[in-house]
Enzyme design. Structure first.
Site, PDB file in Angstrom:
ATOM      1  N   HIS B  95       1.056  -1.227   0.045  1.00 56.10           N
ATOM      2  CA  HIS B  95      -0.014   0.142   0.117  1.00 56.10           C
ATOM      3  C   HIS B  95       0.895   1.339  -0.131  1.00 56.10           C
ATOM      4  CE1 HIS B  95       0.332  -0.281   4.649  1.00 56.10           C
ATOM      5  NE2 HIS B  95       0.213   1.091   4.338  1.00 56.10           N
ATOM      6  N   ASP B 231       1.130  -7.649   2.068  1.00 57.41           N
ATOM      7  CA  ASP B 231       1.182  -6.295   1.887  1.00 57.41           C
ATOM      8  C   ASP B 231       2.805  -5.759   1.802  1.00 57.41           C
ATOM      9  OD1 ASP B 231       0.833  -3.598   1.665  1.00 57.41           O
ATOM     10  OD2 ASP B 231      -0.436  -3.582   3.469  1.00 57.41           O
ATOM     11  N   SER B 667       3.898   1.803   8.653  1.00 53.93           N
ATOM     12  CA  SER B 667       3.579   1.032   7.489  1.00 53.93           C
ATOM     13  C   SER B 667       5.001   0.678   6.843  1.00 53.93           C
ATOM     14  CB  SER B 667       2.790   1.836   6.507  1.00 53.93           C
ATOM     15  OG  SER B 667       1.377   1.267   6.636  1.00 53.93           O
TER      16      SER B 667
END
Lengths: 736, 736
Positions: B95, B231, B667
């Site tokens: 992402h 991810d 992240s």
């Protein structure tokens, strides 16, 4: 709503035909799947059950002579309950008793929110409209019925013959006795049993916990685990002083059942053996892939669409007016419960590949059948027949559903339809009437005519009728409802909404069906008197009458064919040793067994078998549906657990999971430990179990039960119901 | 979106003022809470970390000389990444790289759906708009700054002084070097650090798995466990042949980092020690109860309301037109991610009683402060000051939020506001401009002017502007936006909707701000040229300009006061030994440690630490977001697990939980085992962890990571990326 007392009504809207060969080989106890008719229990391998932990003799559970523990299990308002004292005290779910307590509530005395406790018999309140049924006997009437169902009959003749025979058997059996009888079809019609039940007509409310216990978690937690609901209540059965069943009267006395269940407050842990008895409403484990396909492609999605739209209408009306919100809440809950159920059904069936599995099973079956000349002769065309039956069904199902919802969405049209039909049926001899209009059902019908007023909101009724009318006006060309085309006038897609509005405007302005006194008068009038009223809704009912009759003929023929083909299908399955060994649930009493057991419903997710009072506090927000009564919060904060504390949990247990095989109608089923003591009440299944109606999956399907220790704990510490606890036989001893 | 690279933008809309005393006592390692600045790591009790399992020397993790492993950790597009080869190969989240790969996709070459793999350097695609920052040094500039922040300054003067000093320090530090510098405020302004980062401007896309792996579960699973998302993605940093940073050029060569991280495909199990390094964006563990109250009562609910309404508008527009759906999908995802976050925040704070706990902490603090004359003198009025500050904030916060959303909801008004302001700011000397308009930011600003076109849909933009305008027209009497009252005309509640519609009609008909070429021209025009255009949106921006300026003065003064009071609050907490020992996250690099660990987020519910490939198959529906690529399904069905099979799980691991303390901005943070090998990438927190930004709760807060073995497995078996695997140093050996 949880596992619901509504199963029969909701199910009826899906084309679900309820479905014996005596079993030839006993069933291994390792498979806990199965809802066993009591009269088939001798087919079970009780040695294995004893190995699993069962500590009593099977005859103590059920025997044809005095009924055994099964005699304590009763059907009440579409759910299940159990006698827990020699004086007719019944334990069942909160949600089973809820509408009775709602009926008795006023703004001043809000028993729903605050709970209710009668401290003596004279304080007990009537549970208006509630019956309690105690099974007296089973009689195999298969020969009488199947002997008459000659293969030469047309589908419609087959249906009519079956209906006529059934009515005759029931009528003869009920004659002069205060019993209710029914002929139940097992295995799609391979076997028919006459079930005779003592009908108790005076049921009273003894104790109901506050909504913040009995319905804690509400719609949000419905079908979900972890669960923290004290979903229990107590009712009492009354009879006339001479022991006969009687309507409510202050002369009546508590009923003395043949058996009652002791209540355990002893230890319980994961892995413990347990069994269940109750009245599961219906399963579809023998349904053909064609029936499944019809349900997946059409029945469930269509029902979901109607429910969603109708709930939206009621929700919005409720948001505008709190008084309307109260009136529509029951109907919303009813529609929403099965909306969530049907959605879960579709999700679950898709996840479990139920349709694909059923098709593979049928391919296997067909192969076995084809390979054996005798089987091929008897069942070679059964699946092809079912395929054709459902292909035909697809040519009129949209119209059938629209007609159904017209009568269901609008109370006024539903009542008008019933009044009109009743005026015609009442002139016929009892045995020639449709079953719902026979004398045995007239009192209940009249009561529904009256009770309909409770939830009636004409403006909402009209909006809901408009929605369904609009759907009806959009039916495909081969399924039009001609009288509506004529009455509404404009059938163009642009013109329909305004035309429907104008039509309903006139309907509601020119009808007295919504007036309870007028309606009760109508109920007693002759056909000519009704017609002479020129009442708009009755006129509409008259216009639609032939449509409903024609659809009924189609449905009857469908049902006649389905009865024949489904019986063949089950017979073929049995002979080919394919599919389950027990019959599908059909609302008759069933026995099941299993264990207290958590589960892993998905990768990396584990459900523990027990929830605790600490979990109630975790969920507590002070706002419905997570608003515990203050007394419960105080007790929890003071750790005033008494002997209800489970030392292994370090807390008071609330609900627990078992791997029992249950479904709607099982609500309130007593859950027994190895010694036949009540350890809890079934009140729901987990979301994963919903599609279990088609295929039970032991890895994920769970029954959700309220723990008897939580019932006793809240009765004791929150409700102060010490007399009630004393009336029961509480058995605190530990299991061996 | 997961843990997002968006934290800075979303956070900025909540009044959250990011918050050193050198720690006097080392911290016990049993508390895994804390995001430790690397330069504070010597305060940690490494003996305890070694006892927990750490197998390398702290200096190997970070040292001021060569940076240690920390030198391999980079900031990329607001998230975190790590070098995993000597040739500038960066591993980060899917992402984080998603918008770069979306930018490179066309209808013919859909890299988002199909994934992307460069088989050689020349096939790597530019990650347009992406920078990669490598930390070079930290310098304590507290004295320079706090020395100048005299107590006598007014709030506005305090803010301006701080801004001016900061700009001066940054400008001097960046001068003539290809670095980006920032002055980071720690502990609410008790300590200031100058962070110098090498700014790599040429970042390229190396490998991105198909969306059905990289974003498997999508919005439905966002913030949720169990999770089954791969991810991850790979980028590569490029520099000029001479080693300097340079814009994209085919002459550029891969960057050689000081350090890179070996990747583990060895065993990993619950309880294993691990540590994390990354760039968490912001936490509020020192925020006062007044700030919390403001967030709970106002900021979160208001933001939720706006987000919901704007998402609805975009959703509905997308349903009408699939092409619009594609264009608005990014903005919906951005708003929805933090909608879910804020809702989780409110739920979590309510469940955890965060506000009540903070109030109790402050009551304790006040007591301790009052009891000590020196503390009382310095901090006796701090809490009272914060109370007054937030009381004042309440008098203009609705207007402030409305002005913010006007510029944010409508791209066109946002662009017009920026163009107008830029035309005024550009005439000032660089050091006198607002930070966002300084020369160092002009290129990025111009790029945003161009890129805005990608998602622009004028009809939707207008609807969104109308929604926010309608809100603005309903502000309370003391918070009116005067130019809008005048321009829209009708301020009566009945008249507003029509007046807003008429107003926007004219706006969109008479503006060229929506035209990318015109807009880029406007960007380069002088103020007078802009004004002479008589463009409707620019005119609106001119009318609103004073409102924004006045609000900025208020915000600056608020910020000046908050800086002073929050610094006092943290100082008081530290001196009174109240609150956490580490500074709140502020976007600078942090170290954290903990264990691989499942959790029990609620009564009767347990989350296992690992998910598996079997769980992917369980969730697979074939429909986005649960649509795995066929190759993955084939490999799973063939059980072609290779050595990626975890013998304890009996399957390939996918994601795992740790009790690391992380938040948005984390992240892509590398997760290390005890030997400093990469075992996974952080990409999200569980729903329970969201409110952890206010108070970390070890029982329930978890970081969600993708397992390095799943990364290697999918690279190997699904993407066939053997060259890429070879480029990394994969360490298959088992831990001792």
């Amino acid at each position: 709503m949880r596992y619901s007392n509504w199963w029969h009504r909701s199910r009826a809207l899906l084309v679900a035909t309820a479905m014996a060969l005596a079993l030839l080989t006993p069933i291994s106890a390792s498979a806990v799947e199965g809802m066993w008719p009591l009269f088939d229990m001798d087919q079970l391998h009780f040695d294995s059950l004893h190995t699993m932990g069962l500590a009593i003799d099977p005859s103590q559970i059920y025997n044809a002579k005095d009924g055994g523990l099964a005699a304590a299990v009763v059907q009440v308002d579409g759910g299940t309950g159990a006698f827990v004292s020699p004086n007719g005290l019944i334990i069942t779910n909160h949600h089973v008793a809820r509408s009775a307590i709602q009926e008795q509530s006023t703004a001043q005395k809000n028993y729903v929110d605050d709970g209710f406790l009668a401290r003596k018999l004279s304080e007990e309140l009537p549970a208006v409209g509630y019956y309690c049924f105690v099974v007296k006997s089973y009689e195999d009437v298969t020969k009488k019925i199947r002997g008459a169902l000659k293969p030469s009959l047309s589908p419609k003749q087959r249906h009519d013959t079956l209906e006529k025979l059934t009515k005759g058997i029931v009528s003869a059996a009920e004659k002069g006795r205060d019993v209710r009888c029914e002929v139940a079809s097992f295995d799609g019609g391979l076997r028919y049993m006459l079930v005779t039940m003592f009908r108790i007509q005076d049921v009273r409310i003894v104790a109901v916990p506050p909504e913040g216990i009995g319905n804690f978690g509400g719609e949000i937690d419905n079908w979900m685990w972890p669960r923290h609901t004290g979903d229990y209540s107590f009712l009492r059965a009354y009879v006339a002083p001479d022991g006969h069943a009687a309507e409510y009267s202050d002369k009546n006395v508590p009923y003395h059942p043949t058996a009652f269940v002791p209540v355990s407050d002893g230890p319980l842990k994961e892995g413990d053996f347990s069994f269940v008895m109750g009245f599961p409403g219906g399963t579809s484990r023998f349904a053909s892939s064609y029936e499944l396909q019809d349900a997946i492609d059409f029945s469930y999605p269509t029902s979901i669409r109607y429910r969603r739209a109708l709930i939206d209408i009621m929700d919005q009306a409720g948001q505008r007016d709190p008084e309307v919100a109260v009136r529509v809440s029951d109907r919303i809950a009813e529609l929403a419960n099965y909306l969530k159920n049907f959605e879960g059904m579709l999700t679950g069936m898709s996840k479990a590949h139920t349709l694909e599995t059923r098709r593979l099973r049928e391919a296997d079956l067909q192969k076995t059948v084809n390979a054996d000349p005798k089987l091929a002769k008897n069942y070679g065309n059964t699946l092809a027949g079912l395929s054709a039956l459902y292909a035909d069904h697809a040519t009129y199902r949209d119209k059938s559903v629209a007609l159904g919802w017209l009568s269901r969405a609008s109370q006024q049209l539903g009542l008008a339809n019933r009044l009109y039909k009743w005026s015609l049926q009442k002139t016929k001899p009892d045995m020639q009437r449709e079953p719902g209009y026979m004398e045995r059902n007239v009192a209940a019908m009249r009561r529904r005519m009256k009770d309909a007023q409770i939830n009636m909101v004409p403006a909402v009724d009209r909006q809901m009728l408009e929605y369904v009318l609009t759907q009806a006006m959009r039916l495909p060309a081969n399924q039009r409802i001609a009288p509506l085309d004529r009455l509404v006038g404009d059938t163009t897609s642009a013109g329909v909404p305004a035309a429907v509005k104008a039509f309903t405007e006139k309907l509601y302005a020119n009808s007295k069906v919504g007036d309870v006194d007028e309606r009760l008068k109508m109920f007693d009038e002759t056909h000519d008197q009704l017609v002479a009223r020129k009442d708009a809704f009755l006129d509409l009912a008259a216009s639609l009458f032939d449509e409903y009759q024609t659809m009924k003929e189609k449905d009857d023929a469908f049902s006649g064919s389905a009865e024949k083909l489904n019986a063949e299908l089950v017979a073929a399955c049995r002979e080919a040793h394919v599919g389950p060994p027990y019959p599908d649930a059909n609302g008759t009493m069933r026995f099941g067994y299993g264990q207290v057991m958590g589960c892993s419903p998905a990768d990396a997710l584990h459900f523990a078998a027990f929830t605790t009072l600490g979990g109630v506090i975790e969920k507590e927000t002070g706002v419905s549906p997570f608003n515990s009564p203050k007394r419960l919060l105080d007790v929890a904060r003071q750790h005033d657990f008494g002997h209800y504390l489970d030392p292994m949990l370090g807390d008071v247990p609330v609900d627990f999971l078992t791997d029992h095989d249950t479904t709607g109608g099982s609500s309130g089923s007593p859950i027994f430990n190895a010694r036949g003591e009540l350890i809890g009440l079934c009140f729901d299944g987990n979301y994963e179990a919903i599609a279990g109606d088609y295929d039970y999956e032991q890895r994920t399907n769970r029954t959700i039960n309220v723990d008897s220790r939580y019932i006793l704990f809240t009765l004791d510490k929150v409700m102060g119901a010490s007399e009630l606890i004393k009336e029961m036989t509480v058995t605190p001893t530990a299991l061996p």
